[in-house]
Design an enzyme around this catalytic site. Sequence first.
Site, PDB file in Angstrom:
ATOM      1  N   GLY A  29     -58.131   2.844  10.863  1.00 39.41           N
ATOM      2  CA  GLY A  29     -57.556   4.093  10.341  1.00 39.41           C
ATOM      3  C   GLY A  29     -56.715   3.875   9.091  1.00 39.41           C
ATOM      4  O   GLY A  29     -56.826   2.843   8.425  1.00 39.41           O
ATOM      5  N   LEU A  31     -57.049   5.655   6.287  1.00 41.13           N
ATOM      6  CA  LEU A  31     -58.237   5.482   5.451  1.00 41.13           C
ATOM      7  C   LEU A  31     -57.962   5.564   3.954  1.00 41.13           C
ATOM      8  O   LEU A  31     -57.105   6.318   3.514  1.00 41.13           O
ATOM      9  CB  LEU A  31     -59.277   6.538   5.844  1.00 41.13           C
ATOM     10  CG  LEU A  31     -59.661   6.549   7.319  1.00 41.13           C
ATOM     11  CD1 LEU A  31     -60.748   7.591   7.568  1.00 41.13           C
ATOM     12  CD2 LEU A  31     -60.103   5.173   7.799  1.00 41.13           C
ATOM     13  N   HIS A  32     -58.721   4.758   3.219  1.00 46.49           N
ATOM     14  CA  HIS A  32     -58.712   4.803   1.755  1.00 46.49           C
ATOM     15  C   HIS A  32     -60.166   4.744   1.291  1.00 46.49           C
ATOM     16  O   HIS A  32     -61.087   4.702   2.123  1.00 46.49           O
ATOM     17  CB  HIS A  32     -57.866   3.666   1.173  1.00 46.49           C
ATOM     18  CG  HIS A  32     -58.202   2.309   1.716  1.00 46.49           C
ATOM     19  ND1 HIS A  32     -59.425   1.718   1.519  1.00 46.49           N
ATOM     20  CD2 HIS A  32     -57.489   1.440   2.480  1.00 46.49           C
ATOM     21  CE1 HIS A  32     -59.439   0.530   2.105  1.00 46.49           C
ATOM     22  NE2 HIS A  32     -58.282   0.342   2.714  1.00 46.49           N
ATOM     23  N   GLY A  34     -62.017   2.471   0.288  1.00 48.23           N
ATOM     24  CA  GLY A  34     -62.804   1.351   0.824  1.00 48.23           C
ATOM     25  C   GLY A  34     -63.504   1.772   2.111  1.00 48.23           C
ATOM     26  O   GLY A  34     -64.718   1.593   2.275  1.00 48.23           O
ATOM     27  N   HIS A  35     -62.729   2.350   3.034  1.00 47.70           N
ATOM     28  CA  HIS A  35     -63.313   2.805   4.304  1.00 47.70           C
ATOM     29  C   HIS A  35     -64.372   3.891   4.047  1.00 47.70           C
ATOM     30  O   HIS A  35     -65.436   3.911   4.665  1.00 47.70           O
ATOM     31  CB  HIS A  35     -62.233   3.405   5.214  1.00 47.70           C
ATOM     32  CG  HIS A  35     -61.122   2.470   5.573  1.00 47.70           C
ATOM     33  ND1 HIS A  35     -59.830   2.637   5.125  1.00 47.70           N
ATOM     34  CD2 HIS A  35     -61.100   1.360   6.352  1.00 47.70           C
ATOM     35  CE1 HIS A  35     -59.070   1.681   5.612  1.00 47.70           C
ATOM     36  NE2 HIS A  35     -59.800   0.891   6.358  1.00 47.70           N
ATOM     37  N   GLY A 152     -66.605  -4.306   5.445  1.00 45.95           N
ATOM     38  CA  GLY A 152     -66.284  -4.603   4.056  1.00 45.95           C
ATOM     39  C   GLY A 152     -66.237  -6.097   3.797  1.00 45.95           C
ATOM     40  O   GLY A 152     -65.761  -6.877   4.636  1.00 45.95           O
ATOM     41  N   LYS A 154     -64.269  -7.250   1.897  1.00 39.25           N
ATOM     42  CA  LYS A 154     -62.821  -7.460   1.760  1.00 39.25           C
ATOM     43  C   LYS A 154     -62.314  -8.460   2.806  1.00 39.25           C
ATOM     44  O   LYS A 154     -61.508  -9.339   2.517  1.00 39.25           O
ATOM     45  CB  LYS A 154     -62.119  -6.108   1.913  1.00 39.25           C
ATOM     46  CG  LYS A 154     -60.648  -6.141   2.222  1.00 39.25           C
ATOM     47  CD  LYS A 154     -59.859  -6.410   0.980  1.00 39.25           C
ATOM     48  CE  LYS A 154     -58.375  -6.248   1.134  1.00 39.25           C
ATOM     49  NZ  LYS A 154     -57.796  -6.782   2.346  1.00 39.25           N
ATOM     50  N   GLN A 158     -63.924 -12.307   8.484  1.00 40.38           N
ATOM     51  CA  GLN A 158     -64.243 -11.408   9.604  1.00 40.38           C
ATOM     52  C   GLN A 158     -65.741 -11.085   9.622  1.00 40.38           C
ATOM     53  O   GLN A 158     -66.381 -11.148  10.673  1.00 40.38           O
ATOM     54  CB  GLN A 158     -63.419 -10.128   9.447  1.00 40.38           C
ATOM     55  CG  GLN A 158     -63.899  -8.942  10.262  1.00 40.38           C
ATOM     56  CD  GLN A 158     -62.955  -7.756  10.161  1.00 40.38           C
ATOM     57  OE1 GLN A 158     -61.837  -7.816  10.638  1.00 40.38           O
ATOM     58  NE2 GLN A 158     -63.391  -6.680   9.524  1.00 40.38           N
ATOM     59  N   SER A 190     -56.155  -1.730   0.394  1.00 32.69           N
ATOM     60  CA  SER A 190     -55.831  -2.146   1.759  1.00 32.69           C
ATOM     61  C   SER A 190     -54.735  -1.239   2.294  1.00 32.69           C
ATOM     62  O   SER A 190     -53.849  -0.819   1.542  1.00 32.69           O
ATOM     63  CB  SER A 190     -55.327  -3.598   1.761  1.00 32.69           C
ATOM     64  OG  SER A 190     -54.635  -3.868   2.961  1.00 32.69           O
TER      65      SER A 190
HETATM   66  P1  AMP Z   1     -59.508  -2.026   8.584  1.00 28.51           P
HETATM   67  O1  AMP Z   1     -59.241  -0.612   8.922  1.00 28.51           O
HETATM   68  O2  AMP Z   1     -58.541  -2.603   7.615  1.00 28.51           O
HETATM   69  O3  AMP Z   1     -59.739  -2.878   9.807  1.00 28.51           O
HETATM   70  O4  AMP Z   1     -60.897  -2.030   7.802  1.00 28.51           O
HETATM   71  C1  AMP Z   1     -62.035  -1.435   8.343  1.00 28.51           C
HETATM   72  C2  AMP Z   1     -63.239  -1.837   7.529  1.00 28.51           C
HETATM   73  O5  AMP Z   1     -63.065  -1.415   6.177  1.00 28.51           O
HETATM   74  C3  AMP Z   1     -63.439  -3.361   7.496  1.00 28.51           C
HETATM   75  O6  AMP Z   1     -64.822  -3.647   7.602  1.00 28.51           O
HETATM   76  C4  AMP Z   1     -62.891  -3.726   6.140  1.00 28.51           C
HETATM   77  O7  AMP Z   1     -63.446  -4.904   5.607  1.00 28.51           O
HETATM   78  C5  AMP Z   1     -63.280  -2.516   5.323  1.00 28.51           C
HETATM   79  N1  AMP Z   1     -62.432  -2.434   4.126  1.00 28.51           N
HETATM   80  C6  AMP Z   1     -61.074  -2.478   4.075  1.00 28.51           C
HETATM   81  N2  AMP Z   1     -60.648  -2.447   2.798  1.00 28.51           N
HETATM   82  C7  AMP Z   1     -61.754  -2.375   2.022  1.00 28.51           C
HETATM   83  C8  AMP Z   1     -61.980  -2.326   0.607  1.00 28.51           C
HETATM   84  N3  AMP Z   1     -60.972  -2.354  -0.274  1.00 28.51           N
HETATM   85  N4  AMP Z   1     -63.256  -2.270   0.161  1.00 28.51           N
HETATM   86  C9  AMP Z   1     -64.292  -2.264   1.041  1.00 28.51           C
HETATM   87  N5  AMP Z   1     -64.150  -2.316   2.382  1.00 28.51           N
HETATM   88  C10 AMP Z   1     -62.902  -2.368   2.869  1.00 28.51           C
END
Ligand code: AMP
Length: 284
Positions: A29, A31-32, A34-35, A152, A154, A158, A190
Site C-alpha cells: 500500500g 501507492l505511488h 511505481g505500484h 518491481g 526496484k 526480492q 518508494s
Molecule cells: P511495496 O509496496 O513497497 O512492497 O512494493 C510493491 C511492489 O511494487 C514491489 O514489487 C515493488 O518492487 C514494486 N515497486 C516499488 N517501488 C517501485 C518503483 N519505484 N518502480 C517500480 N516498481 C516499484
Amino acid sequence: MVKIITSTQELEEVRLNEKGPVGFVPTMGNLHSGHISLLERALSEFEIVYFSIFVNPKQFGPNEDFNRYPRTLEADVNQIERCAQRFPNSRIMIYAPKSTEEVFPISKGHSVSVLGLSSILEGSIRPGHFDGMATVVLRLFELIKPTRAYFGLKDYQQLAIIKQMVRDLALPIEIIGMPIIRDTEGLALSSRNQYLSPGQKKASLILFESLSELKKIIAGKRKNIPLAQKRISEMLQDKNWNYLELRDAVSLSSSIEESKELTLLAVYQLGATRLLDNMQMEIE
Ligand code: AMP
C-alpha cells in the site's frame, strides 16, 4: 469495476466463482506511480486483476518501521479507481485484509525460506526479512492462484528470490519484473522516501548518480570492470553506503568472470532511511 475484499473467506468465495486467468500485484500500500505501473501492465494483460494491500509484519525486524509504515487505504483505493477508469472492461479486486490473522490464521504455522539468496546482501542486514516476504507471497499465491504476478525491479533481490521460489516449488505462475519508476531527478520512487528531510532528499541523488556513473564506466565491456571496481572502492569511502556491489544479474553471485548480465545493487542510508536501488547491464 473495483471491489474491495477484506476477509480471506470472501476472497476464497469470490475466487472460486471466477473462470479464466487472473493477474496479481502484491503491495504493502501507500501507492505511488511505481505500484500503479505494475497495475497498468496487469490490466493490459488480464480482465481480472487482484491487487493486495497488506503491511506484512513477518518481513519487518523488531527495530524496523512496521508501526510507522504509512497506511493510506482510502487514498490507495482512490488511485486504483482512477487507474480503473482507463480500463473500463476490467475488474480489479483489492484484497486488503482487515487483520494479520486473515492472512496468517495460524500465526506460528510455517515459514518459507529460499536458502542462499535470502541470506546475502539485503538479507545479511535484515535477517529474516526475505523469509517473511516469501512466506506472505506464497500464501497470497495460494489464495489467489494467479496466472501472472508482477513485481518491481526496484526490489531486485526480492524478485530474484520469488523467481527462485516459483522454480523450486514448480508453481504454475509467471513472474514479471517491471522497470523502476523514478522521480525527475532519478530517485527511485518508494513509500519510504517521505521519511526524507529536504536536505536528505538532495543527498539521496548520489545513489542514482553513482549507479549511472558506474554503468557508464563499464559501457558494456568486460575489460572495464576493474575500473568500475576501483571506482566503487572510492565511492565506498562515503560511510552512508550500506553496500554498493557488482553482481551476476541472475545468481547474484560476486563471481562475475563469466557473467553476461551484471547488476549493481546498492543501499544508501540517510538517517534511519535505507534507500535501495539497482541497475542492470549486459556485457559483450
Ligand atoms: P511495496 O509496496 O513497497 O512492497 O512494493 C510493491 C511492489 O511494487 C514491489 O514489487 C515493488 O518492487 C514494486 N515497486 C516499488 N517501488 C517501485 C518503483 N519505484 N518502480 C517500480 N516498481 C516499484
